[in-house]
Motif scaffolding. Structure first.
Motif, short mmCIF file in Angstrom:
data_model
loop_
_atom_site.label_atom_id
_atom_site.label_comp_id
_atom_site.label_asym_id
_atom_site.label_seq_id
_atom_site.Cartn_x
_atom_site.Cartn_y
_atom_site.Cartn_z
N GLY A 199 -48.23 56.00 47.83
CA GLY A 199 -49.58 56.40 48.22
C GLY A 199 -50.46 55.22 48.55
N THR A 244 -54.73 62.07 56.91
CA THR A 244 -54.43 62.63 55.60
C THR A 244 -54.92 64.07 55.54
OG1 THR A 244 -54.98 62.50 53.24
CG2 THR A 244 -56.58 61.61 54.77
N GLY A 291 -58.65 64.72 50.27
CA GLY A 291 -58.91 63.84 49.15
C GLY A 291 -58.59 64.43 47.79
N ASP A 297 -59.41 52.69 57.84
CA ASP A 297 -59.01 53.58 56.76
C ASP A 297 -58.09 54.67 57.34
OD1 ASP A 297 -60.89 54.88 58.25
OD2 ASP A 297 -61.83 55.88 56.55
N LEU A 298 -57.66 55.59 56.49
CA LEU A 298 -56.71 56.61 56.92
C LEU A 298 -57.32 57.57 57.93
CD1 LEU A 298 -54.95 57.46 53.56
CD2 LEU A 298 -53.96 56.30 55.51
N ASP A 342 -50.69 60.76 51.63
CA ASP A 342 -51.72 59.89 51.07
C ASP A 342 -52.96 60.71 50.72
OD1 ASP A 342 -50.24 57.45 51.45
OD2 ASP A 342 -50.63 57.67 53.58
N VAL A 343 -53.63 60.32 49.65
CA VAL A 343 -54.82 61.01 49.16
C VAL A 343 -56.03 60.13 49.40
CG1 VAL A 343 -55.96 62.07 47.18
CG2 VAL A 343 -53.47 62.19 47.40
N LEU A 344 -56.96 60.60 50.19
CA LEU A 344 -58.18 59.84 50.48
C LEU A 344 -59.26 60.31 49.50
CD1 LEU A 344 -59.31 57.71 52.45
CD2 LEU A 344 -60.13 59.58 53.87
N GLY A 373 -53.73 55.76 49.97
CA GLY A 373 -55.06 56.26 50.27
C GLY A 373 -56.18 55.40 49.73
N SER A 374 -55.91 54.64 48.65
CA SER A 374 -56.94 53.79 48.05
C SER A 374 -56.78 52.33 48.40
CB SER A 374 -56.93 53.97 46.53
OG SER A 374 -57.18 55.30 46.16
N SER A 399 -47.80 62.54 56.11
CA SER A 399 -48.46 61.61 55.20
C SER A 399 -48.95 62.39 53.99
CB SER A 399 -49.64 60.94 55.91
OG SER A 399 -50.44 60.25 54.97
N GLU A 448 -52.54 59.32 43.54
CA GLU A 448 -51.62 58.95 44.62
C GLU A 448 -50.25 59.61 44.50
OE1 GLU A 448 -54.81 56.03 45.21
OE2 GLU A 448 -53.83 56.90 43.46
#
Length: 921
Positions: A231, A195, A198, A190-191, A177-179, A233-234, A175, A257
């Motif tokens: 992405g 991840t 961030g 949430d993730l 994805d950016v948290l 994450g948001s 993954s 992202e």
């Protein structure tokens, strides 16, 4: 493991074109589909057998939810046998004569290896599909908390080696994805720890290293599919159940992202650090196309939006070079609700065609059941038939199919030099290495565990020693259980006494006797919830809790449908009397941001562990007994302790940025050395072009700052009133910034650098004169600037020049909150003293006592601030030291006040006697 040479990409594409020309429409269409199936049987009467032999599907995805695995015993061997049987079915189907159902002509089928994929994200249930037999790998966030890409690569190697040994050749991960902002409003959705963190730069670095590791561990035999492009994450909700929305513009997506996907697609597919494909998420993006009030369709179903993203560089070049685009599950509840919010009508053919025409090469079908169809096989068969019919009738559609199949076949040829069954199925001996890489996981655990609260400097005060042998310890654990399949026995993934057992094993009677097991007790969060609800039968828990000196909590993320997960917060809020004067320790074995500031303020210590596997339990025990010092740092923001990731990853203002000046290389730039250089200082003359670069610039965690961090080189030339300053702005690459400068006049040249908020650097001077070479002089700064540094002239070797007098070191202003605390404390003590004195003395004297007390406290505070600390006076004393000093100062003030009053009384009596004054007169 057999060693295979990697087939060059161009050769793989040539062979794919040759094979594509020989395939029938049915074979071509079949390659477009990744399907799932129920159970572990692949006999001739099963749906998966017919999908492979009759419809020629391109691959399958195995998952625990579909009962593709068994356990807890024999999971690894059974999985390897299942994958071997799937490939055998595909092979056998090509070895016997076949007839085209449409034309009646014989077909010469070609064996094409199946993609056999899995999503194995680490940390056991629920993020792993197999949680028996394999090495229980850490979560992505645990890897991120080490801030060491080398460890990410090692974990990837373990995963690649073990998945390959089982027969997998497609990995849905990692993954990327950016948290960036933890969304606490959707607790449990949430993730979490799925991840790497961030910060976009660090997610990209960890992703590249992990991908390289999977490729290396599998010897290039596993295709890595990064997710969830572009992405999520948001996202504002769980994307599995409902189409979520990300409210960001395209420029914002590029910065956050998309940044990790840009990082991993710098090279073409086939490169070790590049993914072989990306998994496209079902996420809407509001503001993506310029209008903040307009939302895209889910990206996986929106042709215009996906095309726009795939043209962005470097993704565009990566995609044109053969990158594979795979849709996320088209049978998810989110997709079904998008096409029909009522969930009553679901047309699988429409959904699959929409996803394919949107730009996906490979379509993932799981739980893909249409309205009115008997089962998933029925829906998938109708969808494949519809694609074949469309292929035969629509040349544009056929061209689109052929382009995607070419990508798929090219990737398969990169994995296997020849489509022979013996090359596709790994040797059985490879299974002997599965599950034997605990040392890698232990190292991640050691370097990731993080002290969140209090600060490391204060820990020795609140926890001066580990638990003693006869001190009571009570453990509360948010337990978690799972089944490897629906008919498999339930097994504990996170046990009620897991941490207790680890402590007994490491420090019990058989390991030094630091603790007495009789003083230890363990309960679940469910037990604690029942106790807080007033259950009368939990007498033992009540007694153990009241007698314990140590109360230790092992928490996971708050999960929907599990109210007991909030037991800790309930205890802190509803029954603080039960933990008063006890040492309350919390270990977060999931994401670290679920407790707020009020909760954390009631704890003695709060640690982030990030994963719940055995090595992480052991590490928590070692930290509790102070055998190990936590060295990790949270890779995500933690609002409850004021830990802001943007601030943390900015340059540390306490550092002095090194500056290196070198002659410009023949290529137009210098090569950054990998080790410190020991050569003599270079000399320069008028007309030379020099290379200027910084040394490593560190963030607040002493890691290199992210790429793209702005650095300004300040170059000053001339003397006196003729000084000219120019600023060159550049950005860092791997923590280092670089620029060039041409010496155009014979005068002193001074060079420094700033990278807000780091304002100090070495000062480099070169005194250039006509016809002479000048050596470089490096000077350390002598003052701490509070704003952008002004031009200063420093001594040079050849011609002395005037220097500015350095300003005296300044003490940073104390925080406003500290002023408020001091004022309230001092005036409170003064008023208290005055009130007590008023009971026995005249009001005038009581007022004097109060004022002397206040003045003494304020003087003590000012003296503390003037302590000789180059950074900050109040930091040297610390808040406890300041409070003690104020109390001492107030006491001295009160004593001086009393002395003044007594001495004053005696003086007045003496004067009255000397002057002969009679009170009665």
């Amino acid at each position: 493991m057999r060693s295979f040479a990697q087939t060059p990409s161009n050769n793989a594409e040539e062979r794919a074109r040759e094979l594509l020309a020989r395939l029938s429409p049915e074979e071509r269409v079949g390659q477009l589909f990744l399907v799932s199936f129920q159970g572990r049987e692949v006999g001739s009467n099963t749906p998966i057998y017919r999908l492979i032999t009759r419809y020629h599907v391109g691959g399958v995805i195995l998952s625990a939810a579909n009962d593709n695995f068994t356990g807890p015993e024999g999971t690894v061997a059974q999985t390897a046998a299942l994958i071997r049987n799937l490939q055998q079915v595909a092979w056998d189907a090509t070895q016997s004569p076949s007839v085209d159902a449409r034309s009646g002509q014989p077909l010469a089928l070609t064996y094409i290896p199946l993609f056999v994929g899995i999503s194995q994200e680490g940390d056991l249930y629920p993020n792993d599909q197999i949680f028996n037999g394999m090495t229980p790998l850490p979560s992505a966030m645990a890897i991120g908390a080490t801030w060491k890409p080398a460890l990410a690569e090692q974990v990837g190697q373990v995963l690649g080696k073990e998945l390959y040994a089982l027969g997998f050749n497609l990995y849905l991960g990692p993954s990327l994805d950016v948290l960036d902002v933890p969304n606490l409003g959707i607790s449990g959705e949430d993730l979490g720890t799925r991840t790497f963190g961030g910060d976009p730069y660090w997610v990209g670095e960890m992703g590249k290293a992990f991908i390289r590791g999977v490729h290396a561990g599998s010897n290039g035999r596993i295709a890595v599919i990064a997710k969830h492009f572009p992405g999520q994450g948001s996202s504002d909700r769980s994307p599995e159940e409902e189409v979520a929305t990300v409210r960001k513009s395209l420029e914002q997506l590029k910065q956050v992202e998309l940044a990790p996907f840009f990082a991993v697609t710098q090279t073409l597919p086939g490169d070790p650090v590049s993914p072989d494909g990306v998994l496209v998420s079902h996420i809407r993006y509001q503001g993506f196309q310029g209008n903040i009030r307009a939302s895209t369709r889910p990206i996986s179903l929106d042709a215009a939006a996906l095309e726009q993203l795939l043209k962005l560089e470097p993704i565009g070049t990566w995609y044109q070079g053969g990158g594979l685009i795979i849709s996320d599950n088209l049978g998810s509840n989110a997709v079904k609700r998008f096409f029909d919010p009522t969930g009553q009508n679901f047309d699988p053919r429409l959904v699959a065609r929409t996803a394919f025409l949107a730009g996906n090469d490979l379509l993932y079908l799981n739980n893909f059941v249409g309205s009115g169809d008997t089962d998933a096989f029925d829906s998938m068969a109708k969808t494949l038939d519809a694609f074949v019919q469309k292929y035969l009738e629509d040349p544009a559609f056929a061209e689109r199919v052929d382009a995607s199949v070419l990508r798929i076949l090219t990737l398969k040829y990169r994995l296997y030099p020849s489509f022979a069954l013996e090359d596709v199925i790994p040797e059985a001996i490879a299974l002997n290495e599965v599950g034997r890489s605990q040392s890698t996981v232990f190292e991640v655990a050691r370097q990731s565990i993080t002290l969140l609260s209090p600060d490391a400097a204060d820990l020795s005060e609140v926890l001066p020693r580990p638990p003693a042998p006869r001190e009571g310890m009570i453990f509360f654990t948010d337990v978690e259980s799972a089944r490897q399949c629906s008919t498999c026995p339930e097994q504990s993934v996170f046990t009620v006494d897991g941490l207790k057992k680890a402590i007994v094993r490491l420090y019990g009677p058989q390991a030094g006797g630091q603790i007495n097991e009789a003083y230890l007790s363990a309960y679940s969060f469910q037990d604690l919830t029942a106790y807080l609800n007033g259950a009368q039968e939990l007498v033992a828990l009540d007694n153990n809790l009241r007698q314990a000196e140590w109360v230790i909590f092992s928490i996971l993320n708050p999960r929907r449908g599990h109210p007991e997960a909030n037991a800790l917060r309930r205890l802190l809020a509803e029954r603080p009397d039960l933990i008063r004067n006890k040492r309350v320790i919390v270990f977060a074995f999931n994401a670290p941001y679920y407790l707020d500031a009020t909760d954390i303020s009631k704890l003695t210590a709060y640690y982030a562990v990030y994963s719940k596997t055995a090595p992480f339990l052991d590490m928590a025990a070692r930290v509790l007994f102070q055998e190990v010092v936590p060295v990790g740092a949270s890779p995500v923001s933690v609002p409850g302790i004021g830990y802001d990731l943007i601030t943390i990853t900015s340059p540390d203002p306490a550092q002095v940025i090194p500056i290196i000046v070198e002659p410009l290389g023949s290529e137009g730039a210098t090569v950054v050395p990998s080790a410190p250089q020991t050569t003599e200082s270079p000399s320069f003359k008028l007309g030379d072009v020099i290379s200027i670069r910084t040394g490593l610039i560190y963030d607040h965690n002493r890691n290199p700052v992210p790429d793209g961090t702005v650095v300004r080189f300040i170059i000053t030339t001339g003397i006196g009133d003729k000084r000219i300053q120019q600023q060159v702005e550049t950005v860092t690459n791997r923590g280092i910034a670089q620029t060039t400068y041409k010496i155009t006049e014979a005068s002193p040249v001074e060079i420094r650098a700033v990278s807000d908020p780091a304002l100090l650097s070495q000062i480099i001077t070169i005194n250039i004169t006509d016809g002479q070479e000048a050596a470089v002089t490096a000077v350390l700064p002598t003052l701490i600037p509070t704003e952008t540094p002004e031009v200063t002239v420093t001594p040079v070797e050849v011609t002395p020049t005037p220097t500015l007098e350095p300003a005296a070191p300044r003490h940073a202003s104390p925080p406003l909150g500290l002023w408020v605390i001091v004022l309230v404390l001092v005036w409170g003590l003064g008023l208290g003293v005055g009130g007590i004195a008023a009971r026995a003395l005249a009001m005038r004297l009581a007022y004097q006592q109060a004022m002397f007390t206040v003045i003494g406290g304020m003087i003590a505070y000012i003296v503390v601030l003037l302590l000789p600390d180059p950074r900050n006076g109040y930091l040297r004393a610390g808040l406890p030291g300041i409070l003690v000093a104020i109390l001492f100062g107030c006491g001295i003030g009160w004593a001086l006040g009393r002395l003044w009053q007594v001495a004053g009384g005696h003086m007045r009596t003496w004067l009255e006697h000397w002057l002969g004054i009679n009170e009665s007169e």
